[in-house]
Design an enzyme around this catalytic site. Sequence first.
Site, PDB file in Angstrom:
ATOM      1  N   SER A 227      55.727   1.441  -5.441  1.00  0.00           N
ATOM      2  CA  SER A 227      55.620   0.312  -4.524  1.00  0.00           C
ATOM      3  C   SER A 227      56.608   0.031  -3.624  1.00  0.00           C
ATOM      4  CB  SER A 227      55.380  -0.977  -5.587  1.00  0.00           C
ATOM      5  OG  SER A 227      56.555  -0.993  -6.189  1.00  0.00           O
TER       6      SER A 227
ATOM      7  N   LYS B  58      56.029 -10.491  -8.420  1.00  0.00           N
ATOM      8  CA  LYS B  58      57.019 -10.205  -7.686  1.00  0.00           C
ATOM      9  C   LYS B  58      57.043 -11.557  -6.696  1.00  0.00           C
ATOM     10  CE  LYS B  58      55.728  -5.354  -7.480  1.00  0.00           C
ATOM     11  NZ  LYS B  58      55.004  -4.222  -6.614  1.00  0.00           N
TER      12      LYS B  58
END
Length: 779
Positions: free
Chosen positions: A687, A730
Site C-alpha cells: 500500500s 489509516k
Amino acid sequence: MDKKSLVPEDKNLPELLPIIPLQGKPIFPGIFSPILIVSEEDIKVVEEAMKGDKLIGLLLLIDDTADEVTPENMFNVGTIAKIVKKVNLPDGGVNIFISTIKRFEVTSFFIDEDPMVASVKYIEEKMDHDVEIKALTRALISEMKQITDDNHILSEEVRLNMVNIDEPGKIADFIASILNIDRLQQQQILATFDIRDRLESVLIFIKKEQDLLRIQKKISNQINEKIEKSQKEYFLREEIKAIKKELGEPTDGKGSDVIKFEEAIAKLNLTGEAKEQVEMELEKFALMDPSSSEFFVTRNYLETIVALPWLDPEMDNIDLKRGQKILDQDHYGLDDVKERIIEYLAVRKIKNDTKGSIICLVGPPGVGKTSIGKSIARSMGRNFFRFSVGGMKDEAEIKGHRRTYIGSMPGKIIQGLKIVKSKAPVFMIDEIDKLSSSAMGDPSSALLEVLDPEQNISFRDHYIDLPFDLSHVLFIATANTLDTIPKPLLDRMEIIRLSGYILDEKVEIAKKYLIPKSLKKHGLNKDQVKYSPSALKFIGEGYARDAGMRTFEQALDKVNRKIAKQIVLEEPELPINITPENLEAYLKKPYFRDDEIKKITAPGMAIGLAWTNYGGDTLIIETVKTPGKNPLQLTGQLGNVMKESATLAYTYIRSIAGDYGIDQDFFEKYTINLHIPEGATPKDGPSAGITMATTFLSLAMNKQVKKGFAMTGELSLTGKVLPIGGLKEKVIAARRNMIKNIIIPIQNERDLDEIPEKVKKGITFYPVSLMTEVIEILL
C-alpha cells in the site's frame, strides 16, 4: 629357605601351616564356626590337613574381589584352626567345621609349595591381672549387656559364651566377632596383640553400636506410634459404622456418595448415551474399594458430570432498550459492535430461542475488545466466562485429557460451563490469533468443532466423553490481526473490526471511564484532582498517540500516583488542577511534538499511511541520491512485498521521467537510497507504492511535495492506483497526526461510508485512479 632349619616356638603347633584365604571377615581365636570351601586349591588344603594333624591357617584377603590369591594380597596376621568335621557337598564343595586356637603372624610364604604354606610365629597372650585390665573387661561386659538387652538374638549366645570365658583377650575377641563392624576394622583388632589396646578398641566399637541402636530404637518407636494411631482411628471408624448401622444410615462414606450422586443425576434428566454412560459409571463406583486409585478417578468424573448444566436454558426476557443502555454506559463509541449485539438480541426475541452465535472482535490493543465482552453478557443478562488461548500449544487445553492419564481434567470449555453453571453463557476466547501448535496437537483445530454451529450441538470433551450441547453459548473471540488465524477457523466467525479512537473520543473516554477508575485505584476522589479538557487533549497528542487507550490510562495512573504522593508529603491546596502547563511536571517531556514528526523538509520525502496489528499509523518515506551507478538501495527492515513494490515504483518513475523534464542520465549518475525510519520495526505490504513513487519523482525533480498530505495506494507497473485495506484505521491514524489531506485509491471511495463523520470531519479526500493524478496533486 630350608624348612628343616626352622625351630617352632610352640612344640604342640606346627611351624609351617597350609593357608586358606578368607574372603568375608576374619575369624578370631576361640570360635567354633563352619566354613564353605569351593575352590579346588582350598579343597586340596583341607584334604592334606585331614591326612595329618588337621591344622590350617586362616588369613584374610586384603582385596576379596581379586581373581588370584597371592601373598601380597593377604594380611600377615591370622588364626590357626583345627578341622573338627568335614562334610562333602553334592556340588563338589566341602563344608568344614573348625575350632580356632590362637593368633599367628606370618614370617614368610612358600609359594612354590602346592598347596601354599607359610612359616608362622604364634602370638602368646600373657595373663595380666592388672587393675586397669580388669576395669576395662568389666566395662566391656557391662556395655555389651546394654546391647544384648535390646537384641534378643544376641543375648542368649553372648550370655552362654561370656560365662565360660575368663580371659580378657578372649572376651575382646569374642565380642569383636559378633559386633556389626567392617572387615578391615575386625582385622585391625585381630592384629592388635596388646590386650589393653584391644579392649579399648572393642569398647569404642561397642559405644558406636549403642549409638546406632538408640537411633534405631527412636525410629522404631515413631513407627509404632503411627501404627497405634492408625489402629485407633480404625477402631473409631468401626464404632461409627456400628452406630450408623443401628440408626439405619449408610455405614460408609462411599454409600453416602452413591446416594448423593444418584439424587443429583436424577435431577439432570439425562437421555440416550449420556444417561446410559453415567449410570454405568455410577454402578461401577458403587462396587469399588474406596482405597483404590480408580475410586477417586471415577468420583471426580461423576462430580464433573453433576456439576455441568445439562438442562436447557430458560427463555430470556430480552429488553433491547435496556441492552443498548448498558452498552452505552460501559463503552464510548464502538457503534458497529453495539449494533451487531442489538441485532442479535432482536433476532433472539423474534425467534424466541436461546441459540448462541460466534463473533470475532479484531482491533489493536487497548480499544476495549476484552472489556466489551463483559458488557455484552451484562446487556443480555447472561453469565460471563473468559479464558485466553494466547500461546496455547496443547489440544487438551480445549478438549480435555482422557481419563486414562493421571491428573486428567476437562478442557477449558467444560471447565467454564462448570463455573458459570449455565448452558447459555457468554464465552470470551481471548487472543485467538496467538494460538500455537506443537507435538501435543493443534488447539486451533480443536476450536473448529467448538465454533461450528453445525457441530457444537454435540461437542465431545475427551474427559467426559459424552456429547454436550454448546449451541446456546455466545462465543466472542478477540484478536489483533486476522493474518495468523487459520482460514477454516476464520470462516466460522463473524468479524467485527474495532479501529481505534481519535483524539476527541479518547478525551471523552478519559472523562467518563478512565479518570474515575484511576482516581479510585489510587485512593483519590474528584474533589481532590481536576483534569482540564485541554490537559486531556495534551496527553492524547503528546503521550498517547496509539490506537487504543492503554497508554492513555497509564499516563493518568502516573499522574495520580504522583498526586497521591504530593498529598501525603506536602499537603497542597486542593483540588489540584491538571493543565497543559503543569502536566510536564508529572509526565516529563512529551514523547511526540508537532514540530518534530512527520514533516516534509526536503525533496524526496513523502508521508504514507500504513496498517499494523496495533492499528493505523503514519510513516514518512525518505530518499536521497549519491554519486555512483549502484542499484536501488532499500533500508528500514522492509518485507519482500514492500521491496518489490519499491522496485516497481522506481521502474515506473524511470519510465515516465522524460515527461517531467528529468534527464535520463540522472538515474545513471546517481545511486538512489530509499529508507523508512524506525528501522528496528519490520514493515511490509504493497500500500506504500504510490508514496514511494512520489518520493522518487520528488527527488529527481528536486522539488518538495505539498505539505499536509498523506497517501495510501498500491501502484501497478503501468501506473494504475490499486485498492488497499484498512482504510478506516489509516484515516484515524492520519487524524491523530493532524493530517488534513489524504490521497486514496478511487476504488476505496466506497469505504469512506463506513468511517464515522466525526473521524472524516476536517479531512479532504482525493480519490485517484492513476499515478499521474497523484503527481498532479502533489508536484
